[in-house]
Structures are given as C-alpha cells and as structure tokens.
Design a protein around this motif. Structure first.
Motif, PDB file in Angstrom:
ATOM      1  N   ARG A  13      -1.723 -48.868  15.617  1.00 18.34           N
ATOM      2  CA  ARG A  13      -1.618 -49.604  16.874  1.00 18.34           C
ATOM      3  C   ARG A  13      -2.811 -49.266  17.758  1.00 18.34           C
ATOM      4  O   ARG A  13      -3.186 -48.096  17.882  1.00 18.34           O
ATOM      5  CB  ARG A  13      -0.337 -49.222  17.609  1.00 18.34           C
ATOM      6  N   VAL A  14      -3.363 -50.272  18.407  1.00 16.74           N
ATOM      7  CA  VAL A  14      -4.477 -50.068  19.340  1.00 16.74           C
ATOM      8  C   VAL A  14      -3.942 -49.354  20.578  1.00 16.74           C
ATOM      9  O   VAL A  14      -2.938 -49.772  21.154  1.00 16.74           O
ATOM     10  CB  VAL A  14      -5.120 -51.416  19.736  1.00 16.74           C
TER      11      VAL A  14
ATOM     12  N   LEU B  51      -7.234 -46.648  17.478  1.00 15.04           N
ATOM     13  CA  LEU B  51      -5.904 -46.954  16.948  1.00 15.04           C
ATOM     14  C   LEU B  51      -5.214 -45.672  16.522  1.00 15.04           C
ATOM     15  O   LEU B  51      -5.870 -44.666  16.218  1.00 15.04           O
ATOM     16  CB  LEU B  51      -6.013 -47.891  15.742  1.00 15.04           C
TER      17      LEU B  51
ATOM     18  N   TRP C  65     -12.328 -50.266  19.258  1.00 12.69           N
ATOM     19  CA  TRP C  65     -10.877 -50.120  19.336  1.00 12.69           C
ATOM     20  C   TRP C  65     -10.497 -48.750  18.806  1.00 12.69           C
ATOM     21  O   TRP C  65     -10.967 -48.335  17.741  1.00 12.69           O
ATOM     22  CB  TRP C  65     -10.176 -51.180  18.494  1.00 12.69           C
TER      23      TRP C  65
ATOM     24  N   GLN D 105      -1.341 -43.880  14.643  1.00 15.26           N
ATOM     25  CA  GLN D 105       0.035 -43.830  14.170  1.00 15.26           C
ATOM     26  C   GLN D 105       0.601 -42.525  14.712  1.00 15.26           C
ATOM     27  O   GLN D 105      -0.102 -41.510  14.739  1.00 15.26           O
ATOM     28  CB  GLN D 105       0.113 -43.817  12.643  1.00 15.26           C
TER      29      GLN D 105
ATOM     30  N   TYR E 196      -6.420 -52.229   9.522  1.00 18.51           N
ATOM     31  CA  TYR E 196      -5.774 -51.088  10.180  1.00 18.51           C
ATOM     32  C   TYR E 196      -4.418 -51.492  10.754  1.00 18.51           C
ATOM     33  O   TYR E 196      -3.423 -50.778  10.598  1.00 18.51           O
ATOM     34  CB  TYR E 196      -6.660 -50.532  11.295  1.00 18.51           C
ATOM     35  N   GLU E 197      -4.374 -52.646  11.396  1.00 12.01           N
ATOM     36  CA  GLU E 197      -3.109 -53.084  11.987  1.00 12.01           C
ATOM     37  C   GLU E 197      -2.066 -53.387  10.913  1.00 12.01           C
ATOM     38  O   GLU E 197      -0.886 -53.057  11.082  1.00 12.01           O
ATOM     39  CB  GLU E 197      -3.350 -54.295  12.887  1.00 12.01           C
ATOM     40  N   ARG E 198      -2.475 -53.971   9.779  1.00  5.65           N
ATOM     41  CA  ARG E 198      -1.532 -54.217   8.677  1.00  5.65           C
ATOM     42  C   ARG E 198      -0.979 -52.919   8.110  1.00  5.65           C
ATOM     43  O   ARG E 198       0.133 -52.885   7.592  1.00  5.65           O
ATOM     44  CB  ARG E 198      -2.197 -55.024   7.562  1.00  5.65           C
TER      45      ARG E 198
END
Length: 191
Positions: free
Chosen positions: A167-168, A10, A8, A12, A161-163
């Motif tokens: 974002r993927v 990701l 994945w 920001q 990472y998502e927390r």
C-alpha cells in the motif's frame, strides 16, 4: 536537463498482506536462490544490468570495498531469479531497526521483463523479508516490509507492488537532474 519524478513509498504491515503471484510453470526453469556469498562483482553486475535503463545511479560510484562492506552487513540479502541457469533479476533486502525490512532494489534484466517472472520474484522476496529474522537470529521479527518506486522505473512497477499487497503511504513529486547512466569499470579501476 531537469525532469519531473514521482516517488511512491509502499508498505506491508503484516505477512498476511502479501498476495503472491502465481508460481511459474516448472517447465519454465524459473528458480529463486539466495546469493549467500558476498560478491561485489556479482552484485554490481546485477545492479547495473537491471538498473541501467531505469536510471539507477546511486551505487555506480561504489568501489569494491564499499560493495563488500554493504553486502557483509547482517540482514542484507540478495535473492536472484534464474531462468534455466541465466540470471533474470534480483531483489535486495536490508534488515533495519525495530523489525523493519526494506526491499532496497528489485528488478529484472531487460530481456526478462514482461514474462511473468517479476511477480513471482517479488512474491518470493517479500516472503523472505517477512521471515528474515529466522535466518538472522539477532534481528527482531519483521513487523513492516517497505520499499520505494518511482516514475523512472518500469511502467508496471507500481501496479506489481500493489498487486502483491503493498500500500502507498507517501507520494512525493519533484524535479531532478536526469541521471547519466554508465555501467563502466569500477570507480577504483586503473584507467
């Protein structure tokens, strides 16, 4: 042996995307410090100690000169988490063109996983990615922070990472040879 691996990517795209983890209790003795002196031996220690059980292999063949060359590049930073003076994990940033900063490596030594250090280190390191140009005046201000994680990483990596607000933007699944993990001597060491 061939294994299926999902990777994945990701990102920001604004400092406002960062959703920081809670600060550790000061009594826990957790602190994050930049390793400002390029030290191939220390960086290799962190890389092998964190990555041995999660299949990090791409830098195992680097000799001291290659480590030093990498660490001395403008915009490359290593941030180390310590618990009461003991290295617990690290995060490596690499400033790239057009205001991009990659979190190239991030992880904890096995003995420190599951103790809420990772969220704090990732939060702190991501904030340092967003203010990287303040420490490297010839770099463009950060416009994007990005990273990769894969199914070989720890079971909580993607969720962490998502927390933190990543974002993927791409998912790739493919077959790979299962890597042989060694943390032995330097490749250039006399045997």
């Amino acid at each position: 042996m061939r294994i299926t691996v999902t990777t994945w990517s990701l990102e920001q795209t604004s400092a406002a995307d960062l959703s920081p983890a809670a600060q550790p209790d000061p009594r826990a003795g957790i602190r994050v410090v930049r390793a400002e002196v390029p030290c191939p031996a220390f960086s290799r220690f962190l890389y092998t100690a964190v990555g041995a059980d999660v299949s990090w292999t791409d830098r195992l063949g680097w000799d001291r000169a290659r480590w030093r060359e990498h660490l001395e590049r403008p915009g490359v930073e290593t941030w180390v988490a310590y618990e009461r003076g003991t290295p617990a994990g690290y995060l490596e940033l690499e400033g790239q063109d057009e205001g991009r900063v990659e979190i190239v490596y991030f992880g904890l030594l096995p003995d420190f996983r599951g103790r809420r250090i990772g969220g704090h280190l990732l939060s702190y390191g991501t904030a340092r990615a967003w203010d990287l140009a303040e420490r490297w005046p010839h770099r463009a201000p950060t416009k994007r922070v990005w990273l990769h994680t894969c199914s070989l990483d720890g079971p909580h990596a993607l969720a962490n990472y998502e927390r933190r607000g990543f974002r993927v933007f791409e998912t790739v699944t493919g077959e790979e040879d299962k890597p042989a993990i060694t943390g032995g001597p330097w490749p250039d060491a006399a045997r």
